[in-house]
Design an enzyme around this catalytic site. Structure first.
Site, PDB file in Angstrom:
ATOM      1  N   GLU A 139       0.271 -14.411  -0.889  1.00  0.00           N
ATOM      2  CA  GLU A 139      -0.520 -13.559   0.008  1.00  0.00           C
ATOM      3  C   GLU A 139       0.380 -12.569   0.764  1.00  0.00           C
ATOM      4  O   GLU A 139       0.048 -11.397   0.924  1.00  0.00           O
ATOM      5  CB  GLU A 139      -1.297 -14.426   0.994  1.00  0.00           C
ATOM      6  N   LEU A 192       3.530  14.854  10.936  1.00  0.00           N
ATOM      7  CA  LEU A 192       3.934  15.965  10.073  1.00  0.00           C
ATOM      8  C   LEU A 192       2.749  16.865   9.695  1.00  0.00           C
ATOM      9  O   LEU A 192       2.931  18.015   9.327  1.00  0.00           O
ATOM     10  CB  LEU A 192       4.630  15.425   8.806  1.00  0.00           C
TER      11      LEU A 192
END
Ligand SMILES: Cc1cc2nc3c(=O)[nH]c(=O)nc-3n(C[C@H](O)[C@H](O)[C@H](O)COP(=O)(O)OP(=O)(O)OC[C@H]3O[C@@H](n4cnc5c(N)ncnc54)[C@H](O)[C@@H]3O)c2cc1C
Length: 387
Positions: A242, A337
């Protein structure tokens, strides 16, 4: 990455990517808004065999190596819906892993086979409202009465917790033994006494996250999975897969976000130049790309070891800790950005940012992961698989 992927792997990637683009992408915004993934897509996944990649042919699976699972996870992340991806992999790798490893033949016929075909959806119920990190401290009980168990208690934050058909539930059969007194059961959703409430949340919005109550729920004793009181080791054992899955999800989500951001920077002009030409931003991208590459390479190497049969507890823990931290930073920086567009729902990175935040929380928080790593590297602790 020819070190790990063959031509067959590449072919699978292409066909799964095409399938997702055609069958899933057109519906994603709707599922993100409603928080309900429609049934038809589960059945289509089943028809294509995608839920059976890792499971025995005897139950309808394809029994393929773990790099097919890597491709399954990576391509799901490219759809840019952490919630959709989570619904799919929680079914295929949380609920179904327990069925496959601890289930007997009758349980596999009844639950694993229809899970592979997409007819039945599963969820894994471990976390409780009184504390998720302390798994051993769970309070839900399963008391044996003749040929039945009576379940009482509650679970929370369960992925597929509202719309699934069956539940894999951890409950205490010997509460006096603490974490040595937990067992695992499978049960149908429509058993009287089970109720679920859908939770509202920051991200993963396409997936249904449920709080589940068990009020004198009577199930046949035959629904016990594996041995009584072995639930804790079973859960811990599957954490290796997991946590590696969550590490892989993180690098894949990041790769997609970084590619998108680089393209955006080439198109966006400020002060008469594409912003991709500003050195400060180029160095930011270089740092992000370097961190991403380290995580991805590490995750592939860990997958190879797990596929070869090694019990990679430390490596899977490092994978999730490091990759989800990297992905969180990358999601944050990529929004920056894009400037204001990064903050807009119309652009994909807003969703990416909020979906990413779950990485260091779900399936073991970063704090708990550091505890595990510290015990292994400082105290010489060695974890062994339960079976
Ligand atoms: C969207 C979503 C989906 C999920 N899906 C599932 C699912 O399908 N099945 C399931 O069983 N669970 C699921 N979870 C639960 C998840 O695994 C838990 O949220 C997680 O394990 C943390 O448990 P908690 O939320 O109770 O936090 P707590 O255990 O209450 O922790 C709170 C804070 O304390 C810190 N902390 C706790 N103990 C220590 C310690 N010893 N040392 C230092 N810090 C500590 C934690 O790191 C955290 O920062 C899901 C959660 C979310 C949000």
């Amino acid at each position: 990455m020819s070190l790990y992927f063959t031509e067959e792997h590449n072919f699978f990637r292409k066909s799964f990517r095409d399938f997702l683009q055609k069958e899933v992408t057109p519906h994603i915004n709707k599922w993100e808004e409603t928080g309900h993934i429609e049934r038809f897509i589960w059945e289509k996944f089943g028809d294509m065999g995608y839920f059976g990649i890792n499971y025995p042919e005897q139950y309808g699976g394809m029994d393929l190596d773990l790099f097919y699972t890597v491709i399954f996870l990576e391509e799901l992340q490219r759809v840019n819906s952490g919630g959709f991806a989570a619904a799919m992999w929680a079914h295929a790798y949380l609920a179904m892993t327990h069925l496959n490893k601890e289930g007997n033949d009758a349980q596999k016929q009844k639950y694993l086979a229809p899970s592979i075909t997409g007819e039945k959806i599963g969820c894994l119920c471990v976390t409780e409202p009184f504390g998720g990190s302390d798994v051993g401290g769970m309070r839900t009980t399963a008391v044996k009465q003749g040929d039945s168990y009576i379940i009482n208690g509650s679970k929370t934050f369960i992925t597929n917790g509202v719309y699934s058909d069956y539940l894999i539930v951890a409950a205490k059969t010997s509460p006096e033994l603490g974490n040595k007194g937990i067992s695992i059961f499978v049960m149908d959703r429509d058993v009287p006494g089970i109720s679920a409430t859908k939770l509202d949340k920051l991200g993963w919005r396409a997936s249904d996250t449920g709080e589940i109550a068990f009020d004198n729920v009577e199930i046949p004793a035959a629904n016990l999975m594996g041995e009584e009181d072995m639930g804790f080791p079973y859960i811990m054992q599957h954490f290796a897969l997991e946590r590696l899955i969550m590490g892989i999800n993180a690098h894949a989500r990041s790769e997609w976000a970084l590619d998108y951001t680089i393209q955006y920077m080439k198109d966006r002009v400020c002060f008469g130049r594409p912003i991709s030409q500003f050195q400060a931003l180029r160095h930011k991208i270089a740092d992000l790309a370097a961190d991403l590459d380290l995580c991805k390479t590490y995750n592939y190497a860990t997958t190879k070891r797990l596929n070869d049969g090694e019990y990679v507890v430390k490596e899977a823990t490092i994978s999730k800790l490091t990759s989800t931290k990297m992905a969180d930073q990358l999601a944050y920086d990529c929004v920056q950005l894009l400037g204001g567009y990064g903050y807009m729902e119309e652009y994909p990175l807003a969703r990416n940012l909020r979906d990413s935040r779950l990485g260091p929380i779900g399936g073991g928080t970063s704090e708990i992961l550091r505890e595990i790593i510290a015990k292994m590297v400082m105290d010489g602790k060695n974890y062994k698989p339960a079976t």
